[in-house]
Design a protein around this motif. Sequence first.
Motif, mmCIF file in Angstrom:
data_model
loop_
_atom_site.group_PDB
_atom_site.id
_atom_site.type_symbol
_atom_site.label_atom_id
_atom_site.label_comp_id
_atom_site.label_asym_id
_atom_site.label_seq_id
_atom_site.Cartn_x
_atom_site.Cartn_y
_atom_site.Cartn_z
ATOM 1 N N VAL A 148 90.153 83.681 -0.214
ATOM 2 C CA VAL A 148 89.715 82.326 0.113
ATOM 3 C C VAL A 148 88.251 82.410 0.521
ATOM 4 O O VAL A 148 87.848 83.362 1.210
ATOM 5 C CB VAL A 148 90.555 81.732 1.262
ATOM 6 N N ILE A 149 87.449 81.441 0.113
ATOM 7 C CA ILE A 149 86.022 81.434 0.432
ATOM 8 C C ILE A 149 85.745 80.363 1.476
ATOM 9 O O ILE A 149 86.130 79.201 1.307
ATOM 10 C CB ILE A 149 85.174 81.160 -0.826
ATOM 11 N N PHE A 150 85.088 80.770 2.582
ATOM 12 C CA PHE A 150 84.590 79.827 3.578
ATOM 13 C C PHE A 150 83.071 79.752 3.463
ATOM 14 O O PHE A 150 82.395 80.784 3.519
ATOM 15 C CB PHE A 150 84.924 80.282 5.003
ATOM 16 N N PHE A 151 82.540 78.558 3.289
ATOM 17 C CA PHE A 151 81.102 78.335 3.428
ATOM 18 C C PHE A 151 80.886 77.687 4.787
ATOM 19 O O PHE A 151 81.254 76.528 5.008
ATOM 20 C CB PHE A 151 80.554 77.459 2.296
ATOM 21 N N ASN A 152 80.297 78.449 5.702
ATOM 22 C CA ASN A 152 80.158 78.049 7.095
ATOM 23 C C ASN A 152 78.795 77.392 7.348
ATOM 24 O O ASN A 152 77.903 77.431 6.517
ATOM 25 C CB ASN A 152 80.336 79.293 7.986
ATOM 26 N N LYS A 153 78.670 76.807 8.536
ATOM 27 C CA LYS A 153 77.428 76.193 9.030
ATOM 28 C C LYS A 153 77.033 74.950 8.235
ATOM 29 O O LYS A 153 75.861 74.712 7.962
ATOM 30 C CB LYS A 153 76.280 77.207 9.043
ATOM 31 N N TYR B 294 74.056 70.795 -2.631
ATOM 32 C CA TYR B 294 74.180 72.219 -2.919
ATOM 33 C C TYR B 294 75.526 72.740 -2.437
ATOM 34 O O TYR B 294 76.199 73.514 -3.136
ATOM 35 C CB TYR B 294 73.045 72.987 -2.257
ATOM 36 N N ALA B 295 75.955 72.309 -1.239
ATOM 37 C CA ALA B 295 77.255 72.733 -0.717
ATOM 38 C C ALA B 295 78.375 72.278 -1.651
ATOM 39 O O ALA B 295 79.309 73.039 -1.936
ATOM 40 C CB ALA B 295 77.467 72.169 0.682
ATOM 41 N N ALA B 296 78.286 71.052 -2.143
ATOM 42 C CA ALA B 296 79.300 70.540 -3.068
ATOM 43 C C ALA B 296 79.272 71.320 -4.387
ATOM 44 O O ALA B 296 80.320 71.583 -4.991
ATOM 45 C CB ALA B 296 79.073 69.052 -3.324
ATOM 46 N N HIS B 297 78.072 71.700 -4.820
ATOM 47 C CA HIS B 297 77.917 72.470 -6.056
ATOM 48 C C HIS B 297 78.577 73.844 -5.914
ATOM 49 O O HIS B 297 79.299 74.290 -6.825
ATOM 50 C CB HIS B 297 76.437 72.613 -6.378
ATOM 51 N N LEU B 298 78.359 74.508 -4.783
ATOM 52 C CA LEU B 298 78.985 75.812 -4.560
ATOM 53 C C LEU B 298 80.502 75.694 -4.562
ATOM 54 O O LEU B 298 81.202 76.532 -5.142
ATOM 55 C CB LEU B 298 78.508 76.401 -3.235
ATOM 56 N N ARG B 299 80.984 74.667 -3.909
ATOM 57 C CA ARG B 299 82.439 74.472 -3.876
ATOM 58 C C ARG B 299 82.991 74.300 -5.282
ATOM 59 O O ARG B 299 84.019 74.900 -5.636
ATOM 60 C CB ARG B 299 82.770 73.245 -3.030
ATOM 61 N N GLU B 300 82.308 73.518 -6.101
ATOM 62 C CA GLU B 300 82.766 73.283 -7.472
ATOM 63 C C GLU B 300 82.759 74.574 -8.292
ATOM 64 O O GLU B 300 83.698 74.839 -9.053
ATOM 65 C CB GLU B 300 81.879 72.240 -8.149
#
Length: 301
Positions: free
Chosen positions: A113-118, A130-136
């Motif tokens: 599982v990947i967590f993008f924090n902060k 950018y955060a939404a792009h990484l999630r996609e």
Amino acid sequence: MNLKGKIFKGIGGFYYVHTREGDYECRAKGSFRNRREKPLVGDLVELTPVEDSEKERTGNVVRILPRKNELIRPEVSNVDQAVVIFSLRNPAPSLNVLDRFLINMERREIPTVIFFNKSDLCESEEDSCYAAHLREIYERAGYPVLVLNTREEHFREEVLRILRGKTTVLSGPSGVGKSSITNWIHPMAQMETGELSRRIARGKNTTRHTEFFYLDDETYVLDTPGFTSLFVTEVPSERLMYYYPEFEPYRTRCRYHTCVHIGEGRAVCAVKRAVEEGGISEERYQSYRQLYLELRDMERY
């Protein structure tokens, strides 16, 4: 009578085992050394209590039960899942390093599982996009992704839902908040969080020993030392493509079954066409290309 339990911490030759009767401080029997075996944190073991010890609940580990998997760094076993944590800012995420971690977990068949924090540091619309792009990118590759902010309590319940009932390794680069997340979900861990180095914008490693924290029944979490790079040396270059799950629907459509999706033209390589058409992210493809070329060069020597 022997007891069964799980090693949750190892320090200086002592193994701390969680059992239904409580936690035991144990030594390993000398027979393990003779067989060149070593108990690992995460091992399910049998122990014999030492009745005449001056300390309460001590014992000897007498048997290691079969392992379902084993990691070398950190030295742990019987992991149900890995959670890899990257921050969205301070430090910025390195997707190439993230992909190397994912490949290492894929090799061991450990779900990740990947967590993008902060996410609280993403104040501009550009940062949020950018955060939404990484999630996609990573959800399309088949990985569960959580974008979180430890300042908001509702994320804590979501993190606990992901962890519940599993033995989980938390990992990621230094300074992304692994120890802070561990303290957040389990305040009694009392782990040092360290301060991010202002000079090089990279965190100090604050985790000094291997320890799973017990949250509740069958739920254990290990915060591992941070990493800055990972070498993918045990994967032959021609097999690297199989560690990129999003390639699979397109890989079988390439004209040649020997296609490695590097030098081939768009007309014969379905993976390259998928990149151009948006079916595979450009970032993931470039990560694959870089790793493939690194592995091929290593194989030449």
